[in-house]
Scaffold this motif. Structure first.
Motif, PDB file in Angstrom:
ATOM      1  N   ASP A  20       5.991  -9.321   5.994  1.00  0.00           N
ATOM      2  CA  ASP A  20       4.985 -10.388   5.959  1.00  0.00           C
ATOM      3  C   ASP A  20       3.890 -10.103   4.929  1.00  0.00           C
ATOM      4  O   ASP A  20       3.303  -9.021   4.921  1.00  0.00           O
ATOM      5  N   GLY A  21       3.621 -11.089   4.057  1.00  0.00           N
ATOM      6  CA  GLY A  21       2.464 -11.034   3.168  1.00  0.00           C
ATOM      7  C   GLY A  21       2.478  -9.938   2.124  1.00  0.00           C
ATOM      8  O   GLY A  21       1.437  -9.349   1.822  1.00  0.00           O
ATOM      9  N   CYS A  22       3.644  -9.680   1.533  1.00  0.00           N
ATOM     10  CA  CYS A  22       3.764  -8.583   0.557  1.00  0.00           C
ATOM     11  C   CYS A  22       3.875  -9.120  -0.868  1.00  0.00           C
ATOM     12  O   CYS A  22       4.909  -9.670  -1.259  1.00  0.00           O
ATOM     13  N   ARG A  23       2.822  -8.971  -1.651  1.00  0.00           N
ATOM     14  CA  ARG A  23       2.850  -9.414  -3.056  1.00  0.00           C
ATOM     15  C   ARG A  23       3.823  -8.560  -3.863  1.00  0.00           C
ATOM     16  O   ARG A  23       3.800  -7.337  -3.776  1.00  0.00           O
ATOM     17  N   PRO A  24       4.656  -9.205  -4.708  1.00  0.00           N
ATOM     18  CA  PRO A  24       5.614  -8.434  -5.511  1.00  0.00           C
ATOM     19  C   PRO A  24       4.951  -7.438  -6.452  1.00  0.00           C
ATOM     20  O   PRO A  24       5.461  -6.331  -6.635  1.00  0.00           O
ATOM     21  N   ASP A  25       3.806  -7.799  -7.029  1.00  0.00           N
ATOM     22  CA  ASP A  25       3.149  -6.857  -7.951  1.00  0.00           C
ATOM     23  C   ASP A  25       2.629  -5.636  -7.196  1.00  0.00           C
ATOM     24  O   ASP A  25       2.634  -4.517  -7.724  1.00  0.00           O
ATOM     25  N   ALA A  26       2.225  -5.830  -5.950  1.00  0.00           N
ATOM     26  CA  ALA A  26       1.774  -4.692  -5.143  1.00  0.00           C
ATOM     27  C   ALA A  26       2.967  -3.827  -4.720  1.00  0.00           C
ATOM     28  O   ALA A  26       2.879  -2.597  -4.708  1.00  0.00           O
ATOM     29  N   LEU A  27       4.069  -4.486  -4.412  1.00  0.00           N
ATOM     30  CA  LEU A  27       5.284  -3.726  -4.059  1.00  0.00           C
ATOM     31  C   LEU A  27       5.689  -2.826  -5.224  1.00  0.00           C
ATOM     32  O   LEU A  27       6.004  -1.643  -5.045  1.00  0.00           O
ATOM     33  N   LEU A  28       5.646  -3.378  -6.439  1.00  0.00           N
ATOM     34  CA  LEU A  28       6.046  -2.615  -7.626  1.00  0.00           C
ATOM     35  C   LEU A  28       5.046  -1.496  -7.950  1.00  0.00           C
ATOM     36  O   LEU A  28       5.394  -0.518  -8.602  1.00  0.00           O
ATOM     37  N   ALA A  29       3.804  -1.653  -7.485  1.00  0.00           N
ATOM     38  CA  ALA A  29       2.774  -0.643  -7.757  1.00  0.00           C
ATOM     39  C   ALA A  29       2.766   0.466  -6.705  1.00  0.00           C
ATOM     40  O   ALA A  29       1.973   1.399  -6.785  1.00  0.00           O
TER      41      ALA A  29
END
Ligand SMILES: [Zn+2]
Length: 275
Positions: A20-29
């Motif tokens: 839930d609520g996981c930004r792709p750019d944050a996942l990649l970071a």
């Protein structure tokens, strides 16, 4: 009789992991070794799109029915009048053709189950924490006869709402790291299945929406850009070049389960990431 004439068909199964609520750019970071091995050996895009009305209820329903809100009629987190008779959960569509499928839904955020009709889910569990969801999922995957399972983890969204949905927020990043560890436990138990060698699992990982500040719900790129990861023997490896939408999750799952996609279902999603 020569053995070579007998084709041993692996049994197709699906595991959907919803963060839930996981930004792709944050996942990649974030350091996420378990999620990384899925997309790096699978089909993926970090430019997929969720509904422009980026509330959890709207988006999870789009993911699980394969149609947009104009059809499923869930316009918020209240799930007032879901149009589930006409556009049911994909478990319902799958069971229309394969009534014996064992369908599991194990979630943290309870409203997701409001679109399940009687008998759609063979097993439905609502747990209070991601840790409890993970233990329940790991147990079922290791020990039970499962054909398709949807898992919902909520910790990342919770961190976003309390401290901010941005890649530069250490608390949001830590929540993603913790979620990756939970996914590692789930994948580990999947591989311990007695019959794992004869099963053909498709693992789909996605999210319902992103966010900015401490909220989401708008039609901005930060809120509506999501990731879509497909892992398994039948995926076309590499970055998916065509547009991918949240509605593709249910449709791709149905396809892998060998369900005939019927025109009368009026699905909006398409098969994404499979050969
Ligand atoms: Zn959400």
């Amino acid at each position: 009789m020569a053995l070579s004439f007998i084709e041993i068909q692996a049994q197709n199964k699906v595991l959907i992991l919803g963060i839930d609520g996981c930004r792709p750019d944050a996942l990649l970071a974030t350091r996420t070794p378990n999620i990384d091995q899925l997309w790096q050996n699978g089909a993926y895009t970090f430019k997929a799109k969720t509904d422009n009305l980026s509330w959890s209820g709207v988006c999870w329903t789009s993911m699980l029915t394969g149609v947009w809100k104009e059809k499923h009629k869930v316009y918020g987190n209240g799930y007032e009048n879901p149009n589930i008779e006409e556009y049911p959960h994909f478990f319902n569509l799958a069971k229309q053709q394969q009534p014996d499928l064992r369908t599991y839904s194990i979630i943290n955020w309870s409203p997701i189950h409001k679109i399940l009709q009687e008998n759609d889910a063979t097993v439905m569990k609502n747990r209070l924490t991601d840790g409890m969801v993970t233990r329940s999922v790991a147990n079922a995957l290791k020990n039970e006869d499962v054909n398709v399972m949807f898992v919902h983890l909520d910790h990342v969204d919770h961190a976003g709402h309390s401290t901010g949905f941005t890649p530069d927020n250490p608390k949001y990043i830590r929540a993603i790291e913790k979620t990756d560890k939970n996914i590692g436990k789930i994948l580990n138990s999947l591989q311990k299945r007695k019959n794992y060698a004869n099963e053909n699992w498709l693992i789909l990982v996605s999210t319902d929406h992103g966010g900015s500040g401490t909220n989401h719900g708008e039609a901005t790129p930060e809120h509506t850009t999501i990731f879509y990861i497909a892992s398994g023997k039948d995926v076309e490896k590499g970055e998916i070049q065509k547009p991918v939408y949240i509605t593709d999750v249910a449709v791709t799952a149905l396809k892998h389960l060998n369900i005939t996609l019927k025109d009368e279902w009026k699905l909006d999603g398409h098969v994404s990431g499979l050969k």
